[in-house]
Design a protein around this motif. Structure first.
Motif, PDB file in Angstrom:
ATOM      1  N   GLU A   1       8.919  13.593   5.945  1.00 22.29           N
ATOM      2  CA  GLU A   1       7.708  12.835   6.218  1.00 22.29           C
ATOM      3  C   GLU A   1       6.856  12.710   4.959  1.00 22.29           C
ATOM      4  N   THR A   2       6.828  13.752   4.158  1.00 21.24           N
ATOM      5  CA  THR A   2       6.048  13.720   2.918  1.00 21.24           C
ATOM      6  C   THR A   2       6.563  12.632   1.991  1.00 21.24           C
ATOM      7  N   GLN A  60      -1.842  22.837   7.172  1.00 21.29           N
ATOM      8  CA  GLN A  60      -0.492  22.293   7.007  1.00 21.29           C
ATOM      9  C   GLN A  60       0.544  23.390   7.205  1.00 21.29           C
ATOM     10  N   GLU A 120       6.266   3.367  12.378  1.00 23.82           N
ATOM     11  CA  GLU A 120       5.013   4.101  12.237  1.00 23.82           C
ATOM     12  C   GLU A 120       4.292   4.235  13.573  1.00 23.82           C
ATOM     13  N   TRP A 151       8.169   9.862   2.862  1.00 23.60           N
ATOM     14  CA  TRP A 151       7.866   8.546   3.428  1.00 23.60           C
ATOM     15  C   TRP A 151       6.399   8.173   3.218  1.00 23.60           C
ATOM     16  N   GLU A 152       5.512   9.157   3.217  1.00 22.27           N
ATOM     17  CA  GLU A 152       4.084   8.865   3.086  1.00 22.27           C
ATOM     18  C   GLU A 152       3.735   8.226   1.757  1.00 22.27           C
ATOM     19  N   GLU A 153       4.621   8.351   0.776  1.00 21.64           N
ATOM     20  CA  GLU A 153       4.365   7.732  -0.528  1.00 21.64           C
ATOM     21  C   GLU A 153       4.625   6.228  -0.516  1.00 21.64           C
ATOM     22  N   VAL A 180       2.778   1.050   4.099  1.00 22.20           N
ATOM     23  CA  VAL A 180       2.993   0.625   5.489  1.00 22.20           C
ATOM     24  C   VAL A 180       3.029  -0.897   5.516  1.00 22.20           C
ATOM     25  N   ARG A 234       7.668   1.404   7.471  1.00 26.80           N
ATOM     26  CA  ARG A 234       7.896   1.572   6.035  1.00 26.80           C
ATOM     27  C   ARG A 234       9.383   1.335   5.792  1.00 26.80           C
TER      28      ARG A 234
END
Length: 932
Positions: A331-332, A869, A498, A334-336, A339, A318
């Motif tokens: 990390e949260t 979580q 990733e 980056w997940e948006e 990829v 990413r």
């Protein structure tokens, strides 16, 4: 993007003034003509509407100059490298944008525009007026100063056109129209200004696209950038770019091979002299391709690893650009982002871009994600005709040195010679120098300092080199979690590697099988065999562990595939600990002592895991681990380690050669290196903590049984070790620890599990009697009696809930105490003794309810929340009313902190936190007024 002085003009070649000065700086008549035309007070029509205003004779001369300017771009680009090429690329693009604008306006100009006249009075007013009247001079100044951004790997052609270029060009067109609206003759033409602007913008975009693609035949960088980005330039005809570029873009890439192929198109075909320092650096960088993919003494005899060239698998990634709102360590966050694939194309596009010499690129990822390997392959794949690379391992240099000194220290290490950066820069004139700073996270962890200004120092180094006319691109590798320990310069490119996807796992396994195909008895590994452990297989180094484990056991059997994650971790650790204890020493130990040695090694690894966890970190300093081992009574064998031939310290022997333990060392070459240790995957430490906690409970039970069988022959059971390790952080801080506890508990016989639960409840009854046991020297976070009692008691409650799947509050309550009163006081203790983040993990992780699935569901039970979580910090929670958390005003104790036991049966379990409730109703119950 900001450039130093270009030619005579202190502006960037992304502006029209900078581009014309740069492209014409070797043509004096060209520059003089531009100066004369720009300074003569020529009206806007002569510049923008050649043919629209026939009043100025200089219009044809200017048009000829613009044609010469565009025509010389291709010639200037051929054979250019380094800083010169970066500047020319930017200037070429700027000229392309502006020439397309001029021609779009000329296309739109019809016959009626030729009738447009400017009176002598208007000439004077337009040449001298200020304020609302738009003059030719002010418009030319706007044109000269407006930056026209290049596409980039992180913002491809379409994004750049839509978000950056089109708005700028729209402003320039608006300025032109505003000028004409100040003319009396314009009013007689009755022109729709809005329609004119839209039409000119559309024409400009068509011309810009066409010329951009044509320029890509001479500057492949343009097409590389067009092929990148979220919306690749699908409107372009790839075949029109040229056979060489098309072939490079469409070729299958192995080991970042496309990186070399694409960059080689942008530089001349040449190689450095064999005796030069450049040639030695090229040889050193290329050698990595011939080395094994895994370089560790932990590889069992008989197994072969493919070379880097044969086994490297390119990860997905990413990307983002640093700036406001970017949280690179989350990390949260980056997940948006999407990829992407094609890392080699992206890196090629970045290194060919002018911004590479002005801002560092941060290569981020988890431990074991392959950051260092990617940086090594990058260095090996850069074409020497256009690039010179210096890899710097930050653990081997002085962290207090400036970047320049760190680079020169790395050069001494690689070349075995003292070489100044200036000397090397002279050898590599006109090349792009690439400095790879590998291991920023190691610098942070080993020094214990934030290093907040380090990346700013890196950028300053780049700018100083740029001012000297040298392009220096810098790549910095770091763990994602540590990215917030430095101020990242705005505009820096961020790349996060990733985990492997299914195709990458299959490719890696294919390479592994090919390397070991000739080994007697080797059973090929299959993607299906590791599919049950997908979370492990996605991490390159953990996939390596699985492969080595499978090779040592004749493959992954069906039983292996059905193992719980905890059971698989146990087998993996058994395999590698046994290798460390039995197979690695030159003289195998006496079989009689092997069980003790295995247990001792496992114990030390557990202490290392607790050393990290109890300090709230993902790593531990060597000195801290040594201190913990000594304090917990495992230090009898330790001896000081000084000098080359000194024995290893206990901390060093704890983690030596376990390739799933990462060793970070700052200033390694000084002899006084500062080491830290970290598990390559946090779950190794989390498993060891869960396993050790249950082993200690089981040991307490065994000791209690022995004492009960004969008190005269045995000492009473002691929970001092368990108390010492569990008195600093709630296990619920890392939910994976609790998951492992549950999985291990599920593997136990029901009766054994029930007895362990009873032991935990017994210990809980005495948890508040004392805050310290026998291990008073063990203080990873300093002494705090309230915190120690709070953490220990909540951890015992957590273990009881995990062992019993749900534990009745009455069973947890010490004998002789009221369960409701005890529960309320326990919750208050946890809230008072724990820091906000640990407290939130408890409030989120435990539930209080009456589940139907239990025979004695009339009792209140403590359960583990189904939410897997980890609790995230939430500042808003800190402001929540303590009464609401503790539950003084809630007659229904359906929340962890629900407090009041009793009342009507509640079948559902409600998660703690902010709970949506119907409007409150005032009721009376047992003499207490409450909100329902």
């Amino acid at each position: 993007m900001t450039y130093a002085t270009v030619g005579r003009v202190g502006v960037t070649p992304l502006t029209y003034a900078g581009a014309t000065a740069l492209l014409g700086r070797q043509d004096r008549p060209f520059v003089e003509a531009l100066d004369r035309l720009a300074g003569a007070g020529i009206l806007l029509g002569a510049v923008v509407f050649p043919g629209a205003l026939a009043l100025v004779d200089a219009k044809q001369e200017l048009k000829g100059i613009l044609s010469r300017l565009a025509g010389r771009i291709a010639d200037r680009l051929r054979g250019s490298t380094g800083r010169d090429r970066h500047d020319l690329i930017a200037a070429a693009h700027t000229t392309l944008v502006v020439s397309a604008l001029f021609d779009a306006i000329e296309e739109h100009a019809g016959a009626r525009f030729r009738t447009l006249a400017v009176t002598d009075e208007e000439k004077l007013r337009l040449a001298t007026s200020r304020g609302t009247v738009i003059t030719q001079v002010s418009w030319i100044d706007q044109l000269n100063r407006t930056e026209l951004s290049l596409p980039a790997p992180s913002r491809g052609f379409e994004e750049n056109l839509r978000d950056a270029l089109a708005p700028r060009v729209r402003e320039l067109i608006g300025g032109a129209v505003a000028f004409f609206e100040g003319l009396a003759a314009w009013q007689r033409l009755r022109v729709d200004s809005a329609r004119l602007q839209t039409d000119v913008l559309d024409r400009w975009e068509r011309l810009y696209r066409d010329r951009y693609l044509r320029l890509a035949t001479d500057a492949p960088e343009f097409f590389i950038w067009a092929a990148l980005g979220a919306h690749a330039a699908t409107q372009f005809d790839v075949g029109a770019v040229g056979a060489r570029v098309t072939s490079a873009l469409n070729a299958h890439s192995e080991t970042l091979g496309k990186l070399y192929d694409l960059l080689a198109l942008t530089v001349p075909d040449a190689t450095p002299e064999r005796t030069s320092y450049r040639a030695k650096l090229v040889a050193a960088a290329g050698a990595v391709l011939r080395k094994p993919l895994l370089r560790s003494s932990m590889v069992p005899d008989g197994l072969s690893f493919p070379s880097v060239a044969e086994g490297f698998v390119t990860p997905s990634f990413r990307t983002a650009v640093a700036g406001p709102g970017v949280v690179a360590s989350s990390e949260t966050w980056w997940e948006e982002l999407p990829v992407r694939t094609g890392l080699d194309e992206f890196l090629a596009g970045h290194l060919a871009h002018p911004v590479a010499a002005l801002r560092p690129l941060l290569l981020l990822g988890h431990p074991g994600a392959g950051k260092s390997l990617v940086s090594e392959v990058l260095a090996a794949r850069l074409p020497p005709a256009g690039f010179m690379v210096v890899p710097v391992q930050l653990r081997r240099v002085n962290p207090e040195d400036r970047v320049l000194s760190q680079v020169e220290s790395a050069l001494r290490d690689i070349l075995h010679d003292t070489v100044s950066w200036g000397r090397l820069a002279d050898e590599s004139a006109n090349l792009t120098r690439v400095v790879v700073l590998d291991g920023f996270d190691e610098l942070v962890q080993a020094t214990g300092a934030t290093q907040s200004g380090y990346l700013a120092e890196v950028q300053r180094f780049q700018e100083e080199e740029h001012d000297l006319g040298r392009a220096v691109a810098v790549v910095v590798t770091s763990r994602t979690l540590v990215a917030d320990r430095a101020r990242i310069p705005d505009g820096s490119t961020l790349v996060k590697l990733e985990d492997f996807g299914d195709e990458q796992i299959a490719e890696w396994i294919g390479n592994w099988n090919a390397a070991n195909a000739g080994r007697p008895g080797f059973r090929q590994l299959t993607p299906a065999a590791v599919g049950a452990h997908r979370a492990l297989a996605g991490q390159p180094l953990l996939l390596t562990m699985l492969a080595i484990y499978a090779a040592g056991h004749g493959g992954l059997s069906r039983r292996d595939r059905s193992l719980s994650t905890a059971a698989l971790y146990e087998r993996l650790l058994d395999t590698f600990i046994r290798r460390q204890v039995i197979d690695k020493p030159e003289r195998p130990p006496d079989p009689a002592v092997v069980p003790r040695l295995l247990a001792e090694q496992r114990w030390r690894l557990s202490v290392a895991a607790f050393a990290m966890f109890n300090r709230g970190l993902q790593h531990t300093r060597e000195a801290d681990l040594e201190r913990d081992l000594q304090a917990l009574g495992r230090g009898a064998e330790a001896r000081p380690a000084t000098g080359l031939n000194a024995p290893l310290s206990l901390a060093q022997r704890t983690v030596a050669d376990f390739f799933f333990v990462h060793v970070a060392e700052a200033d390694e070459n000084s002899g006084n290196g500062r080491r830290t240790y970290e598990f390559l995957h946090a779950t190794f430490g989390e498993f060891l903590i869960a396993e050790r906690s249950l082993r200690l409970v089981d040991g307490y039970l065994a000791a209690a049984d022995l004492y009960a069988s004969d008190p005269s022959a045995h000492e009473p059971a002691d929970d001092s070790m368990l108390r010492a390790l569990l008195s600093y952080q709630p296990l619920l801080q890392r939910r994976q620890i609790v998951d492992f506890v549950e999985e291990i508990a599920d593997s136990l016989p029901p009766e054994r599990r029930k007895r362990l639960e009873g032991v935990v409840c017994e210990l809980l009854g005495r948890a508040r009697e004392r805050a310290a046991g026998a291990y008073t020297r063990y203080e990873p976070a300093g002494a705090d009696v309230v915190r120690a009692v709070a953490a220990y008691s909540v951890n015992l409650v957590t273990l009881a809930a995990a062992l019993g799947r749900a534990c009745p509050v009455d069973r947890l309550t010490p004998d002789g105490q009221d369960s409701a009163r005890w529960w309320r006081s326990s919750v208050r203790l946890w809230r008072a003794g724990l820091e906000p983040a640990p407290w939130r993990s408890v409030a989120k992780g435990l539930l209080l309810g009456r589940p139907d699935s239990f025979p004695d569901s009339g009792q209140w039970h403590v359960l583990l929340s189904p939410d897997r979580q980890d609790a995230e910090p939430d500042a808003a929670d800190d402001d929540m009313d303590d009464d609401r958390l503790i539950g003084f005003s809630q007659p229904r104790p359906d929340v962890l902190a629900g407090g009041v036991l009793g009342g009507d049966p509640v079948q559902e379990v409600v998660r703690p936190g902010r709970i949506e409730r119907p409007p409150p109703q005032r009721v009376e119950r047992s003499g207490v007024r409450c909100d329902l």
